[in-house]
Design a protein around this motif. Sequence first.
Motif, mmCIF file in Angstrom:
data_model
loop_
_atom_site.group_PDB
_atom_site.id
_atom_site.type_symbol
_atom_site.label_atom_id
_atom_site.label_comp_id
_atom_site.label_asym_id
_atom_site.label_seq_id
_atom_site.Cartn_x
_atom_site.Cartn_y
_atom_site.Cartn_z
ATOM 1 N N MET A 1 -26.373 -36.751 -8.220
ATOM 2 C CA MET A 1 -25.223 -36.641 -9.096
ATOM 3 C C MET A 1 -23.951 -36.861 -8.289
ATOM 4 O O MET A 1 -23.847 -36.422 -7.152
ATOM 5 N N ASP A 2 -22.995 -37.531 -8.879
ATOM 6 C CA ASP A 2 -21.755 -37.871 -8.203
ATOM 7 C C ASP A 2 -20.838 -36.649 -8.063
ATOM 8 O O ASP A 2 -20.579 -35.941 -9.041
ATOM 9 N N CYS A 3 -20.352 -36.409 -6.866
ATOM 10 C CA CYS A 3 -19.474 -35.260 -6.593
ATOM 11 C C CYS A 3 -18.204 -35.316 -7.434
ATOM 12 O O CYS A 3 -17.715 -34.285 -7.906
ATOM 13 N N THR A 4 -17.656 -36.513 -7.630
ATOM 14 C CA THR A 4 -16.434 -36.659 -8.419
ATOM 15 C C THR A 4 -16.656 -36.213 -9.856
ATOM 16 O O THR A 4 -15.787 -35.574 -10.460
ATOM 17 N N LEU A 5 -17.819 -36.530 -10.417
ATOM 18 C CA LEU A 5 -18.136 -36.120 -11.783
ATOM 19 C C LEU A 5 -18.193 -34.593 -11.889
ATOM 20 O O LEU A 5 -17.668 -34.008 -12.833
ATOM 21 N N ILE A 6 -18.793 -33.941 -10.915
ATOM 22 C CA ILE A 6 -18.849 -32.469 -10.899
ATOM 23 C C ILE A 6 -17.428 -31.906 -10.856
ATOM 24 O O ILE A 6 -17.098 -30.973 -11.582
ATOM 25 N N GLU A 7 -16.584 -32.477 -10.010
ATOM 26 C CA GLU A 7 -15.190 -32.031 -9.903
ATOM 27 C C GLU A 7 -14.476 -32.181 -11.242
ATOM 28 O O GLU A 7 -13.758 -31.265 -11.669
ATOM 29 N N GLU A 8 -14.694 -33.307 -11.921
ATOM 30 C CA GLU A 8 -14.046 -33.546 -13.217
ATOM 31 C C GLU A 8 -14.518 -32.549 -14.276
ATOM 32 O O GLU A 8 -13.708 -32.031 -15.050
ATOM 33 N N ILE A 9 -15.816 -32.286 -14.312
ATOM 34 C CA ILE A 9 -16.374 -31.333 -15.285
ATOM 35 C C ILE A 9 -15.759 -29.952 -15.084
ATOM 36 O O ILE A 9 -15.316 -29.303 -16.028
ATOM 37 N N LEU A 10 -15.727 -29.496 -13.840
ATOM 38 C CA LEU A 10 -15.218 -28.150 -13.545
ATOM 39 C C LEU A 10 -13.712 -28.053 -13.783
ATOM 40 O O LEU A 10 -13.229 -27.061 -14.337
ATOM 41 N N THR A 11 -12.963 -29.071 -13.391
ATOM 42 C CA THR A 11 -11.515 -29.055 -13.591
ATOM 43 C C THR A 11 -11.186 -29.008 -15.084
ATOM 44 O O THR A 11 -10.336 -28.222 -15.518
ATOM 45 N N GLN A 47 -20.820 -17.388 -12.578
ATOM 46 C CA GLN A 47 -21.170 -17.769 -13.942
ATOM 47 C C GLN A 47 -20.156 -18.759 -14.508
ATOM 48 O O GLN A 47 -20.516 -19.668 -15.253
ATOM 49 N N ALA A 48 -18.889 -18.589 -14.154
ATOM 50 C CA ALA A 48 -17.842 -19.492 -14.626
ATOM 51 C C ALA A 48 -18.091 -20.922 -14.135
ATOM 52 O O ALA A 48 -17.824 -21.886 -14.844
ATOM 53 N N ILE A 49 -18.624 -21.055 -12.931
ATOM 54 C CA ILE A 49 -18.934 -22.377 -12.373
ATOM 55 C C ILE A 49 -20.225 -22.930 -12.969
ATOM 56 O O ILE A 49 -20.308 -24.097 -13.342
ATOM 57 N N TYR A 50 -21.246 -22.077 -13.069
ATOM 58 C CA TYR A 50 -22.528 -22.532 -13.609
ATOM 59 C C TYR A 50 -22.434 -22.963 -15.067
ATOM 60 O O TYR A 50 -23.092 -23.909 -15.485
ATOM 61 N N GLY A 51 -21.600 -22.279 -15.857
ATOM 62 C CA GLY A 51 -21.501 -22.557 -17.291
ATOM 63 C C GLY A 51 -21.268 -24.024 -17.627
ATOM 64 O O GLY A 51 -22.083 -24.640 -18.327
ATOM 65 N N PRO A 52 -20.180 -24.627 -17.138
ATOM 66 C CA PRO A 52 -19.901 -26.025 -17.471
ATOM 67 C C PRO A 52 -20.937 -27.008 -16.922
ATOM 68 O O PRO A 52 -21.034 -28.137 -17.386
ATOM 69 N N LEU A 53 -21.720 -26.559 -15.930
ATOM 70 C CA LEU A 53 -22.712 -27.438 -15.309
ATOM 71 C C LEU A 53 -24.129 -27.170 -15.814
ATOM 72 O O LEU A 53 -25.087 -27.750 -15.306
ATOM 73 N N ILE A 67 -21.635 -21.990 -4.059
ATOM 74 C CA ILE A 67 -20.332 -21.868 -4.710
ATOM 75 C C ILE A 67 -19.438 -20.899 -3.939
ATOM 76 O O ILE A 67 -19.856 -19.796 -3.599
ATOM 77 N N LYS A 68 -18.213 -21.335 -3.696
ATOM 78 C CA LYS A 68 -17.169 -20.459 -3.159
ATOM 79 C C LYS A 68 -15.983 -20.573 -4.097
ATOM 80 O O LYS A 68 -15.545 -21.677 -4.414
ATOM 81 N N THR A 69 -15.474 -19.429 -4.537
ATOM 82 C CA THR A 69 -14.339 -19.426 -5.452
ATOM 83 C C THR A 69 -13.171 -18.654 -4.836
ATOM 84 O O THR A 69 -13.372 -17.681 -4.112
#
Length: 85
Positions: A1-11, A47-53, A67-69
């Motif tokens: 999976m593309d890192c940029t796509l993950i960044e876009e989903i989370l943002t 959970q906030a990170i896992y949810g959108p993914l 994950i580091k927040t």
Amino acid sequence: MDCTLIEEILTAALGLEEVHVSSDGSHYKVIAVGECFDGMSRVKQQQAIYGPLSEQIASGELHALTIKTFTPTQWKREKLFNMPG
């Protein structure tokens, strides 16, 4: 999976100020920075990170996630220790 796509989903999902995703093969590392983490327990932050993914995780497209927040204030203090040089 593309890192940029993950960044876009989370943002888009969390309104993050910064998100950095790196990949080492099938293992992904997420550093997320946002006010949304202020006052959240560590579990709620994860959970906030896992949810959108969740869709990508369920499909097996994304697994082995570290994950580091941080809040923006925490990130100013921790950035030097967490960003690859």
